[in-house]
Motif scaffolding. Structure first.
Motif, PDB file in Angstrom:
ATOM      1  N   VAL A  94       0.982  -1.233  -0.122  1.00  0.00           N
ATOM      2  CA  VAL A  94      -0.143   0.111  -0.194  1.00  0.00           C
ATOM      3  C   VAL A  94       0.874   1.076  -0.084  1.00  0.00           C
ATOM      4  O   VAL A  94       0.774   2.118  -0.646  1.00  0.00           O
ATOM      5  N   ASP A  95       1.904   1.239   0.860  1.00  0.00           N
ATOM      6  CA  ASP A  95       2.937   2.292   0.603  1.00  0.00           C
ATOM      7  C   ASP A  95       3.670   2.562  -0.397  1.00  0.00           C
ATOM      8  O   ASP A  95       3.818   3.692  -0.812  1.00  0.00           O
ATOM      9  N   ASN A 112       2.615   1.638  -3.388  1.00  0.00           N
ATOM     10  CA  ASN A 112       1.609   1.638  -4.596  1.00  0.00           C
ATOM     11  C   ASN A 112       1.090   3.085  -4.684  1.00  0.00           C
ATOM     12  O   ASN A 112      -0.187   2.990  -4.920  1.00  0.00           O
ATOM     13  N   SER A 113       1.810   4.194  -4.690  1.00  0.00           N
ATOM     14  CA  SER A 113       0.959   5.274  -4.502  1.00  0.00           C
ATOM     15  C   SER A 113       0.337   5.725  -5.882  1.00  0.00           C
ATOM     16  O   SER A 113      -0.889   6.320  -5.914  1.00  0.00           O
ATOM     17  N   ARG A 167      -1.119   3.672  -7.361  1.00  0.00           N
ATOM     18  CA  ARG A 167      -2.179   2.721  -7.530  1.00  0.00           C
ATOM     19  C   ARG A 167      -2.303   1.863  -8.963  1.00  0.00           C
ATOM     20  O   ARG A 167      -3.027   1.749  -9.745  1.00  0.00           O
ATOM     21  N   HIS A 191      -3.664  -3.543  -8.314  1.00  0.00           N
ATOM     22  CA  HIS A 191      -4.740  -3.660  -7.300  1.00  0.00           C
ATOM     23  C   HIS A 191      -4.334  -4.428  -6.043  1.00  0.00           C
ATOM     24  O   HIS A 191      -3.801  -5.430  -5.976  1.00  0.00           O
ATOM     25  N   GLU A 211      -5.557  -5.292  -1.845  1.00  0.00           N
ATOM     26  CA  GLU A 211      -7.139  -5.204  -0.997  1.00  0.00           C
ATOM     27  C   GLU A 211      -6.855  -6.117   0.146  1.00  0.00           C
ATOM     28  O   GLU A 211      -5.873  -6.972   0.045  1.00  0.00           O
ATOM     29  N   THR A 223      -6.356   0.845   0.680  1.00  0.00           N
ATOM     30  CA  THR A 223      -5.514   1.804   0.136  1.00  0.00           C
ATOM     31  C   THR A 223      -5.836   3.175   0.633  1.00  0.00           C
ATOM     32  O   THR A 223      -5.350   4.105   0.034  1.00  0.00           O
ATOM     33  N   GLU A 233      -8.910   4.191   0.341  1.00  0.00           N
ATOM     34  CA  GLU A 233     -10.094   4.960  -0.620  1.00  0.00           C
ATOM     35  C   GLU A 233     -11.322   4.725   0.337  1.00  0.00           C
ATOM     36  O   GLU A 233     -11.645   3.551   0.954  1.00  0.00           O
TER      37      GLU A 233
END
Ligand code: SF4
Ligand code: SF4
Lengths: 596, 195
Positions: free
Chosen positions: A41-42, A44-45, A47, A50, A52, A475, A477
């Motif tokens: 997550v960190d 993958n700025s 995006r 995917h 989850e 992420t 969102e």
């Protein structure tokens, strides 16, 4: 460009996935696996892939399989017990195969540092007939994560990567490279013969799976993680991190020992046979199950029936984790050398125990206090997996089996003939993971129990990951915020009430209604985890004890770590988060908010 | 034969910042071009429980320090120093913050916390030297009690084969910029304490 970084094993795995061009990663939090997705997550700025947190491990594996079948390299992360949840999909996926590479990362926890058992996932890989990579350190874990995709694609099969706690939570200098462009081809190609597990399809696919075994073995025979060094007539075969301990001992003792280090399964039978024909005595060192040792026993019948095989029988324990000391002594014993005395630390006995406990102001403590007050000492309290299991000494945790089992055990206890009150409890994330089917079953089969959902709006124990009740994805969102009340009603609960456990009176009254309710009742005790609340900036005024304290110790028994006892009076220390529950409990109204 | 250049065990209570010390040392070792590895506690043990971290500089083997093998024990809490004292080598050095953190068993009154001398005496018997300091007070002097772990890092710097420059450089990568000055001060106070 390659650079070296001091990386946590799980962060190294995340890097390996990125460098292999992974397109989707799904998982459910579980120590020691959680930081893989957190790192992604960190990193993958943009995006571009995917990532989850899935609702549970079975869901995660199925989502990953779908992506793989659509041509996107996919990985799924979980702890060892999560694979039990995902096992249904896992076993048949070995038949159906992959599209792009599919890697199942399953982190084992020898010694149960943070788990309810210490099962060995190498057995699962063997059972399903898929390759398993068993890294010994973060660097190897990273290389294996990337290699696993190639292997998966080459043999059209999911591949397991199985780090243990001492790999996932080790740190080491690791070389990191550039990310590969993410492969998100995005086309599902219909192929019923390979994607629909009808009996007519499954039979030939099973034959195909069995036929692949020899080729996979052949390919892994030369994998860089299976290394054989023939030297003296005494040998050691070690797997995963046990290989590191063994190497260290061999180096330290400076002995002429033949050594076979194993990092990839199916096992390299030729390397093992070469070792067996060379030596007269061999020690097999592996954590948990004798997966290697059993194969060694079988191969020795042909390679060298006279070889003496040492291992789980008297040398290497089958439970707990190994360490340098244990391995050193086993090797010394094999060589007939002096063993080291286990170092004792007798002075430890003067120290007070320091068990982990619920945080100061944790709402679970308040909920359990109210629950116990209403249902009493004789009631049965099935519980579940989460921070709240630490409240076992409050008398409200009578069982803990696996994710979601609180509700189903409670039902079974009722149907088994128990006539006392039954009030079970589980967290929001655990309810959404594995509790919903149990609640549905309880409603359908008319279990007269009370189910308490300890809703702290996070997955606290594993490091505060979001879940479908939080309105936020992995992420960060915004997404749909699932209503636990609506779910409980839809699943058939007759009475559903929500309380704020910081309001003791209201919580007690609600439990009273649930206790008297003649059917299935659900209490949702909602108050954010204090750590989570603090991080999001919430501040409450702390409490203090006034002169009115009569030293009855009722607040002390409540067990909040912010309450101490000094010179016949209670005292509140700096840990206080201002939940105010002790003030409600104090019979002399001696605890008040600090005025500002 | 030695299997690492320097073995250390860092002990404390969940939340005291044990991992930060090892992270800084690990990064500094990487900058120095040395192989380095470590093992840390996550999960269950963190909620106010005992935490132990192993860090090995110049080591290509397992991330865990052998019992009786630590060159340095850094303890952020005195009781935790004693709890892990059997990791110390007889030639090892123990660096101890003397400020206790009372476990729930003590605050609830079901166990007692021993007085400091009773903790330090058996610790002294396990190793060659014990350096005890009120690191929490020193951190407060530097600006915040939170920097106690960095005070201990400063003290530790003298006992490991890494230059102070690299350690401070690694520290600046790990702490947020706005806290860097306080942390540098804390580091210097810790270092001065063992000089
Ligand atoms: S982390 Fe949150 S849920 Fe867990 S004990 Fe602390 S306050 Fe309670
Ligand atoms: S108000 Fe009382 S119970 Fe709540 S955190 Fe403070 S001392 Fe603990």
């Amino acid at each position: 460009m390659f650079v070296r970084e001091y990386l946590l094993g799980n962060a190294a795995i995340a890097r390996g996935l990125l460098e292999a061009g992974v397109g989707l990663v799904a998982g459910y939090p579980g120590t020691p696996s959680s930081e893989i997705i957190e790192t992604l997550v960190d990193l993958n700025s943009e995006r571009s892939l995917h990532v989850e947190w899935s609702v549970n491990e079975k869901v995660a594996l199925e989502v990953a399989a779908g992506a793989s079948w659509t041509g996107s390299r996919a990985a799924v992360t979980m702890k060892h017990v999560g694979l039990n949840v995902a096992a249904d999909a896992f076993m048949t996926l070995a038949y159906l195969g992959v599209g792009a590479g599919l890697v199942v990362i399953c982190a084992d926890d020898p010694y149960c540092h943070s788990s309810q058992n210490e099962q060995d996932s190498r057995r699962y890989a063997q059972f399903a007939g898929i390759p398993c990579l068993d890294p010994k350190n973060p660097g190897e874990a990273k290389e294996m994560a990337a290699f696993a995709f190639e292997l998966s694609e080459k043999f059209n099969i999911p591949v397991m990567l199985r780090p243990t706690t001492r790999v996932s939570h080790a740190r080491a200098n690791v070389e990191i490279g550039p990310d590969e462009a993410h492969r998100r081809q995005g086309k599902f190609i219909k192929n019923p013969a390979r994607r629909v597990a009808l009996p007519t399809h499954a039979r030939p696919l099973h034959s195909e799976l069995l036929a692949k075994q020899a080729a996979m073995e052949e390919a892994l025979e030369s994998a860089p993680w299976n290394r054989l060094a023939l030297r003296g007539k005494v040998g050691i075969i070690a797997s995963g991190i046990a290989g590191l301990y063994a190497e260290e001992v061999i180096f330290e003792l400076d002995e002429d020992i033949s050594f076979l280090c194993i990092g990839a399964y199916p096992l390299p039978k030729r390397l093992i046979s070469r070792m067996l024909s060379h030596v007269s005595r061999v020690l097999v060192i592996e954590e948990l199950e004798p997966v290697v040792e059993e194969q060694v026993q079988i191969l020795a019948r042909i390679a060298n029936p006279n070889v003496e095989i040492l291992g789980k029988e008297g040398f290497i324990p089958r439970e707990g984790e190994l360490d340098y000391f244990l391995v050193r002594n086993a090797i010394a014993r094999m060589l007939g050398k002096a063993e080291r005395q286990a170092l004792q630390n007798p002075a430890v006995s003067i120290l007070p125990p320091r068990p982990p406990s619920l945080c100061a102001g944790c709402s679970h403590r308040a909920t359990y206090y109210a629950m116990r007050k209403v249902f009493g000492k004789k009631a049965i309290y099935p519980s579940d997996i989460g921070c709240y299991t630490m409240a076992v000494n409050m008398g409200t945790v009578d069982t803990c089996l696996c994710m979601g089992a609180s509700i189903t055990l409670a039902s079974g206890i009722r149907f088994g003939g128990e006539t006392e009150g039954i009030c079970c409890s589980l967290g929001d994330s655990t309810f959404l993971h594995g509790g919903m089917t149990g609640l549905l079953n309880a409603a359908y089969n008319k279990a007269r129990i009370t189910v308490t959902i300890l809703d702290n709006s996070t997955t606290a124990m594993t490091g505060h990951q979001p879940n479908p009740g939080t309105g936020m994805t992995a992420t960060g969102e915004a997404t749909v915020q699932v209503s636990i009340e609506a779910l409980a009603r839809a699943l058939g609960a007759g009475m559903v009430e929500t309380v704020d456990p910081y309001h003791m009176d209201e919580t007690i009254e609600s439990f009273q209604r649930a206790k008297e309710y003649p059917g299935l009742s659900v209490i949702i005790a909602r108050q954010p985890c204090v750590i989570k609340a603090r991080r999001s900036g919430a501040r409450r005024k702390p409490f203090q004890v006034s002169e009115d304290c009569i030293g009855c110790k009722i607040c002390l028994d409540f067990g909040c770590p912010a309450i101490e006892f000094e010179r016949d009076m209670a005292r509140i220390n700096a840990l206080c988060t201002g939940c105010g529950v002790c003030a409600a409990i104090c019979p002399s109204s001696a605890i008040q908010e600090v005025a500002r | 034969m030695r299997t690492s250049e320097c073995d250390m065990v860092i002990a404390g209570v969940g939340g005291q910042g044990v991992i930060l010390i090892s992270d800084v040392i690990g990064r500094a070792a990487v900058m120095a071009g040395k192989p380095v590895c470590g093992a840390e506690t996550h999960g269950m043990a963190q909620r106010g429980g005992s935490v132990i971290n192993h860090t090995r500089i110049g080591c290509r083997f397992s991330p865990m320090v052998a019992l009786g093998g630590a060159d340095v024990l850094v303890a952020l809490e005195p009781g935790e120093a004693l709890r892990f004292a059997h990791f110390l080598s007889p030639a090892g050095v123990a660096l101890v913050n003397t400020r206790p953190v009372l476990p729930s068993t003590v605050t609830c009154g079901i166990a007692d916390y021993p007085p400091l001398p009773e903790i330090l005496a058996p610790l002294k018997a396990q190793c060659s030297k014990v350096l005890a300091m009120d690191a929490t007070a020193l951190a407060e002097k530097a600006g915040t009690a939170q920097a106690m772990n960095v005070v201990m890092l400063g003290a530790l710097a003298r006992y490991i084969p890494l230059s102070e420059e690299l350690i401070v450089q690694a520290l600046s990568l790990v702490v947020p910029p706005r806290f860097l000055e306080v942390n540098k001060k804390a580091f210097a106070l810790g270092k001065a304490e063992v000089e």
